[in-house]
Each structure stands twice: as C-alpha cells, then as structure tokens.
Design a protein around this motif. Structure first.
Motif, PDB file in Angstrom:
ATOM      1  N   GLY A   3       0.805  -1.211   0.000  1.00  0.00           N
ATOM      2  CA  GLY A   3       0.000   0.000   0.000  1.00  0.00           C
ATOM      3  C   GLY A   3       0.837   1.259   0.000  1.00  0.00           C
ATOM      4  N   ASN A   4       0.165   2.377  -0.213  1.00  0.00           N
ATOM      5  CA  ASN A   4       0.840   3.668  -0.210  1.00  0.00           C
ATOM      6  C   ASN A   4       1.253   4.093   1.193  1.00  0.00           C
ATOM      7  N   TYR A   5       0.559   3.613   2.203  1.00  0.00           N
ATOM      8  CA  TYR A   5       0.908   3.969   3.577  1.00  0.00           C
ATOM      9  C   TYR A   5       1.719   2.866   4.257  1.00  0.00           C
ATOM     10  N   ASP A   6       1.273   1.628   4.114  1.00  0.00           N
ATOM     11  CA  ASP A   6       1.951   0.491   4.727  1.00  0.00           C
ATOM     12  C   ASP A   6       2.168  -0.599   3.691  1.00  0.00           C
ATOM     13  N   LEU A   7       3.273  -1.335   3.834  1.00  0.00           N
ATOM     14  CA  LEU A   7       3.483  -2.578   3.117  1.00  0.00           C
ATOM     15  C   LEU A   7       2.984  -3.691   4.026  1.00  0.00           C
ATOM     16  N   LYS A   8       1.897  -4.359   3.625  1.00  0.00           N
ATOM     17  CA  LYS A   8       1.346  -5.438   4.435  1.00  0.00           C
ATOM     18  C   LYS A   8       1.716  -6.779   3.816  1.00  0.00           C
ATOM     19  N   PHE A   9       2.076  -7.742   4.646  1.00  0.00           N
ATOM     20  CA  PHE A   9       2.447  -9.040   4.113  1.00  0.00           C
ATOM     21  C   PHE A   9       2.081 -10.127   5.110  1.00  0.00           C
ATOM     22  N   TRP A  10       1.878 -11.355   4.575  1.00  0.00           N
ATOM     23  CA  TRP A  10       1.416 -12.462   5.411  1.00  0.00           C
ATOM     24  C   TRP A  10       1.865 -13.766   4.810  1.00  0.00           C
ATOM     25  N   ASN A  11       2.351 -14.670   5.656  1.00  0.00           N
ATOM     26  CA  ASN A  11       2.757 -15.997   5.200  1.00  0.00           C
ATOM     27  C   ASN A  11       1.738 -17.063   5.547  1.00  0.00           C
ATOM     28  N   GLY A  12       0.557 -16.632   5.985  1.00  0.00           N
ATOM     29  CA  GLY A  12      -0.509 -17.579   6.308  1.00  0.00           C
ATOM     30  C   GLY A  12      -0.548 -18.017   7.751  1.00  0.00           C
ATOM     31  N   ALA A  13       0.433 -17.599   8.551  1.00  0.00           N
ATOM     32  CA  ALA A  13       0.494 -17.986   9.966  1.00  0.00           C
ATOM     33  C   ALA A  13       0.583 -16.730  10.830  1.00  0.00           C
ATOM     34  N   GLY A  52      -3.269   6.423  -0.432  1.00  0.00           N
ATOM     35  CA  GLY A  52      -3.185   7.278  -1.607  1.00  0.00           C
ATOM     36  C   GLY A  52      -4.413   7.244  -2.471  1.00  0.00           C
ATOM     37  N   THR A  53      -5.092   6.095  -2.511  1.00  0.00           N
ATOM     38  CA  THR A  53      -6.226   5.904  -3.403  1.00  0.00           C
ATOM     39  C   THR A  53      -7.438   5.416  -2.625  1.00  0.00           C
TER      40      THR A  53
END
Length: 340
Positions: free
Chosen positions: A27-37, A192-193
């Motif tokens: 995202g424009n504000y945060d980079l979000k990420f997840w490996n499923g756990a 941003g959007t």
C-alpha cells in the motif's frame, strides 16, 4: 474487461515442501504481508536511499535495510524518518517499486544465515489491467539482495496479481459478512487511493471504479495547510506525519499539537465526497445492493459514522483484510473473482 481477478493454482511441479508463499499488499501507507500464519505484518511505506559514505541508523524487521548487489542501500519503515528527505511511496508510482517492496517484506527463517528458497507471490493492485504485467515482470525470476545483512537468493516461480479489495471480499465471506443474495459494493479506502468494486452474489465483479487520488493522504494534505497547525508548529507541515497522526490520537509526531478538535471540518467533506461519487456511479444498482463492505487502512477514520447502519459492514482489522484474503488458503481456491 477480462477476468484478471481469477485465481489459478500455480503449476503442480512448483509446489513442494521447500517453497514459500507470501501475500503482499504493497500500500501507499503500509506494506502489508502475510505468510498464512500468525498475524499479518506491516512496514511503513517510506524509505531512504543511503549515500555510500553514510552509515545506517538502527534497522530491524519492522524497519529493514535492503542492500542490492551493486551496493545501493535503502532503509525502509519508520526509521527512515531519522534521515533528511526520505521518499514517500504515496507520492510515487508504487508499481515501479514492486521489487524493492518485496525485498523489504521477505523475512528470513529464524537463525538463517543465508535465505535461499523458491517463492510464490500473491499480490494486488488497484488496476490489474494496467499494472499486472509490469508487476509480474519485476517479480518473476531470481533475486539476490541482503536484508538486514542476511543474504537472500530467492527464485520467484509464480506471481498472481489480483484486484485490490477483492482479498477483503474473500475474507469477509469467510467471516460471514456477505449476504447470500444481492450485490455487494466493496469500498476500499487507502492512503493514496480509494476504490470500489460492485460484486454480485456469484462473486462476479460487474462494475468498478479506481480513484488514483483521494485517499487519506488527500485529507492529510488539506489539514497540513491549516493555519492553526502551521502556526503551532512554526514551519510547514508534512502530510505524511499527519497521516501517522490519524492512527495515534490525531497528534503531530511528538510535538503535542493536535487537530482533533477541528478534524470534522475536513473529515466531513472528504467522507461525503467519497460516498457521493459512489452513489452517482452505482445508482442503477442501488435497489439490489445488500451490503457496503468498507475496508482499507484508512477506513477507521469513518467507522464511527457507519456504525449501526444496516447496509454497512466495516471490516475488523481493516488494514490487513485484503492481504488475508490474498493468501491462497484451501477455501480461497474456490472463490474465483471474474469480470463480465
């Protein structure tokens, strides 16, 4: 429009015990990420490119230091504020940064001295018709870099790019927030959007709208020009720090200056502008709309206004709803999103 939202399995020969999978919502504000756990993670989407002769400040998984093979270094996250003239993704084209954003979000396994593995990436973008091919081109293939001093050699074997907001729709289905009949309008308000997707009961996206600007950064920019804040600070106001304040009591960094008492003067027209645009676009469909699903990292700004309204559901933990729905859990394979 074609079915760019359709989810397909990666080729069978690429699936093995050694490969890793990451869902990435850059995202424009945060980079979000997840490996499923566990719980999804986030890194503030701001960075500083260090000159060769400059030592970095403290780095961590929350604020990683990325080094490329040519020696170029980027410090991501909140620690980037400790340098002068950091770069904000919200005022750039985040598609151009896809590779760097992936590097920032790839955490090593515990105690690894070398991270080397095949990878499957599930990403999203507001407009896949325009940007999916470029994102895939940046991410597919072999990547070598260092993250916080640990060497990585990653082979991205499979990249799936979906419509931003559709992950939230999938996750809302899992939570039982989507009615069995009628249309759902997904309203995803980001930094941003902001965007909307009109989804029918069969899961088809039948209309959509992506506003390249108008997210919370626009609201923050309006507040940054207010004389009450400028006079209190004694200098110009950084909209990015105002955005940070939206999540910490509407206070400008550690100055104690707050706009909470007059926030409504700006929040009300911003809110009305979004929903007047939605109403104008989807007027023909409104009699069949059974749910407005409000999601995105900036939706907390309007959550109180929507409380108790029968048609509206605000996603719990909305910042991470999209990235949760991007991850290919078993049920998710059956929830294909297409456009007629």
């Amino acid at each position: 429009m074609n079915g760019l939202g359709t989810r397909s399995r990666p080729p069978k020969e690429t699936i093995g015990v050694s490969h890793r999978t990451i869902a990435l919502d850059a995202g424009n504000y945060d980079l979000k990420f997840w490996n499923g756990a566990g719980h999804p993670r986030a890194i503030r989407s701001v960075r500083f490119q260090l000159p060769q002769g400059r030592d970095p400040v403290r780095f961590s998984d929350h604020s990683p230091l990325i080094e490329l093979p040519d020696g170029t270094r980027y410090h991501f996250g909140t620690q980037a504020y400790k340098y002068r003239r950091q770069q904000q993704t919200v005022v750039e084209n985040k598609v151009d940064l896809s590779r760097l954003h992936l590097y920032a979000c790839l955490e090593p396994e515990r105690d690894e001295q070398l991270s080397q593995f095949p990878l499957h990436v599930y990403a999203s973008t507001p407009d896949p018709n325009r940007n999916a091919a470029e994102i895939k081109a940046q991410l597919m293939g072999v990547h070598e870099f260092k993250r916080n001093g640990i060497p990585f050699k990653v082979t991205v074997e499979h990249v799936e790019v979906e419509r931003e907001g559709i992950g939230s729709y999938r996750y809302a289905q899992q939570l039982g927030l989507i009615p069995d009949n009628g249309y759902t309008i997904v309203v995803d308000i980001g930094g941003g959007t902001w965007l909307t997707r009109l989804v029918d009961a069969e899961g088809d996206v039948i209309d959509e709208n992506v506003m390249d600007r108008g997210g919370s950064y626009e609201l923050a920019t309006s507040i940054s020009f207010d004389r009450r804040l400028i006079d209190g600070l004694g200098t110009t106001v950084d909209p990015a720090i105002v955005m940070d304040g939206f999540k910490s009591g509407h206070v400008y960094a550690d100055t104690g200056l707050s706009w909470s008492l007059w926030l409504e003067e700006y929040l009300d027209p911003w809110f009305k502008g979004i929903f007047q645009t939605i109403k104008a676009q989807y007027t023909p469909y409104m009699p069949r709309v059974t749910r407005f699903l409000v999601t995105g990292g900036s939706s907390h700004l309007i959550a109180e206004r929507l409380a108790g309204r029968k048609l509206f559901a605000v996603m719990p933990d909305p910042q991470f709803a999209n990235v949760r729905g991007l991850f290919p859990i078993a049920e998710g394979w059956q929830l294909c999103m297409t456009t007629k």
